[in-house]
Design a protein around this motif. Structure first.
Motif, PDB file in Angstrom:
ATOM      1  N   LEU A 199      -8.670  -0.648   2.095  1.00 21.57           N
ATOM      2  CA  LEU A 199      -7.334  -1.035   2.544  1.00 21.57           C
ATOM      3  C   LEU A 199      -7.055  -2.454   2.094  1.00 21.57           C
ATOM      4  O   LEU A 199      -7.966  -3.291   2.047  1.00 21.57           O
ATOM      5  CB  LEU A 199      -7.243  -0.932   4.067  1.00 21.57           C
ATOM      6  N   PRO A 200      -5.809  -2.780   1.760  1.00 17.74           N
ATOM      7  CA  PRO A 200      -5.485  -4.130   1.304  1.00 17.74           C
ATOM      8  C   PRO A 200      -5.847  -5.178   2.355  1.00 17.74           C
ATOM      9  O   PRO A 200      -5.732  -4.937   3.555  1.00 17.74           O
ATOM     10  CB  PRO A 200      -3.963  -4.082   1.089  1.00 17.74           C
TER      11      PRO A 200
ATOM     12  N   TYR B 156      -3.176  -5.938   4.861  1.00 17.10           N
ATOM     13  CA  TYR B 156      -3.025  -4.982   5.963  1.00 17.10           C
ATOM     14  C   TYR B 156      -4.085  -5.221   7.024  1.00 17.10           C
ATOM     15  O   TYR B 156      -3.796  -5.174   8.228  1.00 17.10           O
ATOM     16  CB  TYR B 156      -3.120  -3.542   5.460  1.00 17.10           C
TER      17      TYR B 156
ATOM     18  N   PRO C 183       3.361  -0.995   8.005  1.00 14.89           N
ATOM     19  CA  PRO C 183       2.290  -0.486   7.137  1.00 14.89           C
ATOM     20  C   PRO C 183       2.788   0.039   5.794  1.00 14.89           C
ATOM     21  O   PRO C 183       2.086  -0.101   4.784  1.00 14.89           O
ATOM     22  CB  PRO C 183       1.670   0.641   7.977  1.00 14.89           C
ATOM     23  N   ARG C 184       3.986   0.605   5.767  1.00 17.15           N
ATOM     24  CA  ARG C 184       4.535   1.114   4.499  1.00 17.15           C
ATOM     25  C   ARG C 184       4.791  -0.033   3.523  1.00 17.15           C
ATOM     26  O   ARG C 184       4.799   0.180   2.300  1.00 17.15           O
ATOM     27  CB  ARG C 184       5.819   1.878   4.811  1.00 17.15           C
TER      28      ARG C 184
ATOM     29  N   LEU D 160       2.828  -2.673   3.339  1.00 14.51           N
ATOM     30  CA  LEU D 160       1.545  -3.302   3.027  1.00 14.51           C
ATOM     31  C   LEU D 160       0.560  -2.354   2.351  1.00 14.51           C
ATOM     32  O   LEU D 160      -0.405  -2.811   1.735  1.00 14.51           O
ATOM     33  CB  LEU D 160       0.895  -3.852   4.307  1.00 14.51           C
ATOM     34  N   VAL D 161       0.773  -1.050   2.491  1.00 18.12           N
ATOM     35  CA  VAL D 161      -0.212  -0.054   2.056  1.00 18.12           C
ATOM     36  C   VAL D 161       0.482   1.004   1.211  1.00 18.12           C
ATOM     37  O   VAL D 161       1.601   1.414   1.523  1.00 18.12           O
ATOM     38  CB  VAL D 161      -0.886   0.604   3.287  1.00 18.12           C
TER      39      VAL D 161
ATOM     40  N   ARG E 276      -2.813   5.818   1.153  1.00 23.48           N
ATOM     41  CA  ARG E 276      -3.765   5.204   2.090  1.00 23.48           C
ATOM     42  C   ARG E 276      -3.215   5.088   3.506  1.00 23.48           C
ATOM     43  O   ARG E 276      -3.887   4.576   4.396  1.00 23.48           O
ATOM     44  CB  ARG E 276      -4.164   3.807   1.585  1.00 23.48           C
ATOM     45  N   LEU E 277      -1.999   5.556   3.707  1.00 24.63           N
ATOM     46  CA  LEU E 277      -1.400   5.458   5.040  1.00 24.63           C
ATOM     47  C   LEU E 277      -2.197   6.184   6.121  1.00 24.63           C
ATOM     48  O   LEU E 277      -2.348   5.650   7.225  1.00 24.63           O
ATOM     49  CB  LEU E 277       0.037   5.975   5.006  1.00 24.63           C
TER      50      LEU E 277
ATOM     51  N   ALA F 191      -5.010   3.945   7.064  1.00 23.87           N
ATOM     52  CA  ALA F 191      -4.513   2.706   7.664  1.00 23.87           C
ATOM     53  C   ALA F 191      -4.032   2.933   9.092  1.00 23.87           C
ATOM     54  O   ALA F 191      -4.374   2.182  10.013  1.00 23.87           O
ATOM     55  CB  ALA F 191      -3.382   2.133   6.801  1.00 23.87           C
TER      56      ALA F 191
ATOM     57  N   ARG G 240       3.320  -6.172   0.092  1.00 24.85           N
ATOM     58  CA  ARG G 240       2.889  -5.822  -1.258  1.00 24.85           C
ATOM     59  C   ARG G 240       3.838  -4.847  -1.928  1.00 24.85           C
ATOM     60  O   ARG G 240       3.873  -4.724  -3.146  1.00 24.85           O
ATOM     61  CB  ARG G 240       1.482  -5.196  -1.206  1.00 24.85           C
TER      62      ARG G 240
END
Length: 419
Positions: A23-24, A27, A141-142, A144-145, A149-150, A153, A205
């Motif tokens: 994960l980033p 995040y 989260p959408r 950042l990820v 990968r949601l 996350a 991001r």
């Protein structure tokens, strides 16, 4: 060394599973801030409820309603504002406002105590901020990820939230006993300050385009239009409403009633709820480690059927052991449902309506939970808790099967990438 570096870069570009699975960092940092804030909220909500209970049930009820009512009334507007000015800005504004409010509240409570009007006003302030904060936080989260990968996350966020919820009550009790309501407000302010610093430090991001601006109320209602006209979002929201209305009250409301009527005792009720928590956390951690278990709509509907079977078994159980096994089944179903439906809704939402769709999601959950808590509680008094639990199980199985019959939901592969 240069050759090794070239190989590493090539494998990353080719899609190294280990690199893709991470994960980033932005995040993870944001999630730490969210969990710290949740811990502060858990402590503060306990302190607020405890202080209100000193004046009796009516004041306690008014205080809790003061949070819920403005939150429900303003959710759609909050989602529209977040889509208009960006989720990050709304979160920064909300944390800054609650930081100042919590510090002022601590000073006032230290000098004046906790009169009912102060508690009710606090509830209103919390509810108003929540109406703007929750849709923005749900959409973050959408930003950042990546979509694929949601599930991991959001499952990580859910697992962390479960741990915070389990520990928040006891921690709040200790803190209130030592430092009182004012101390809890100070702790809440500190957590908001930490989260504020995190939000200022991170940068989204993934850019999200802005929707054409119209009147704010029209934008707010447009979230409802988009949500319930979308082939995947509409059944997803209906499944979510069913889970909120017929599964969550089973745990919080009907299990204690079932334990009393069956003369199992409070400890047994706690074991059933604990078994549910274990099942939910285990499945959530599996998704955190391995990613989604399959097509999200198919898994969500199937998981709701499984949870319904567990609820049905709970209502038919004649022993504590059987009830615990049923609780474990409910937890597995609930965990699989939550781990797949939340990423599906977030990933399927149009990029111009991320926060508004999250507002609709929270609204559906809130209305279903509040309404069905009252209805199921009344029915339990008239017909007995076991009959109501069995009914809830049948409804959940039926709604889950209807979800499996929905082609767009069942076939959807959002977030699976090339899988």
């Amino acid at each position: 060394m240069p050759a090794a570096e070239e190989t590493a870069k090539a494998s990353a570009a080719a899609g190294d599973p280990r690199a893709q699975g991470r994960l980033p960092r932005s995040y993870v940092l944001w999630l730490v801030g969210v969990l710290v804030s949740l811990a502060g909220n858990a402590v503060f909500y306990f302190a607020l409820g405890w202080a209100a209970s000193d004046y009796g049930g009516s004041i306690a009820g008014l205080t809790l309603s003061a949070i819920t009512l403005p939150r429900v009334l303003l959710l759609l507007v909050g989602g529209a504002v977040s889509d208009r000015v960006s989720a990050r800005r709304v979160l920064i504004s909300g944390d800054a406002a609650m930081l100042v409010f919590s510090l002022v509240l601590a000073v006032v409570a230290y000098h004046l105590g906790t009169p009912p009007l102060l508690l009710i006003a606090t509830g209103i302030a919390v509810g108003v901020v929540d109406a703007f904060y929750l849709p923005a936080s749900g959409a973050m989260p959408r930003r950042l990820v990546a979509k694929d990968r949601l599930p991991r996350a959001l499952s990580l966020r859910q697992a962390g939230g479960q741990v915070i919820n389990m520990g928040g009550g006891p921690l709040g009790g200790v803190l209130v006993g030592v430092a009182g309501f004012a101390g809890a407000a100070v702790v809440n302010a500190v957590t908001f300050a930490f989260t504020l610093v995190v939000l200022v430090a991170i940068r989204p991001r993934h850019d999200v385009p802005s929707a054409p601006r119209t009147a704010l109320l029209k934008e707010a209602m447009d979230g409802m239009r988009v949500a319930f006209s979308h082939a995947v979002l509409r059944p997803s929201l209906l499944l979510t409403g069913a889970a909120a209305g017929f599964m969550l009250p089973v745990l919080s409301l009907l299990v204690p009633l079932l334990a009393r009527q069956g003369e199992w005792g409070a400890g047994a009720a706690g074991l059933v709820i604990g078994a549910q928590g274990v099942g939910m956390v285990v499945i959530t951690l599996v998704v955190v480690k391995n990613g989604p278990l399959g097509r999200p709509g198919l898994l969500s509907a199937s998981a709701l059927v499984l949870a319904g079977v567990g609820v049905l078994a709970l209502g038919l159980s004649s022993s504590v052991t059987g009830a615990m096994v049923a609780g474990l089944i409910i937890g597995v179903g609930n965990g699989a449902f939550s781990a797949h439906i939340a990423p599906l809704v977030l990933a399927s939402a149009p990029e111009t309506h991320l926060s508004r769709i999250q507002a609709v999601l929270v609204l559906v959950q809130s209305l279903a939970l509040v309404f069905m808590n009252s209805v199921l509680g009344t029915l339990a008094e008239l017909q007995g808790a076991a009959v109501v639990v069995v009914t809830c199980g049948i409804v959940l199985v039926g709604v889950g099967l209807s979800g499996l019959a929905c082609g767009p939901l069942r076939r959807d592969r959002t977030g699976l990438g090339g899988r």
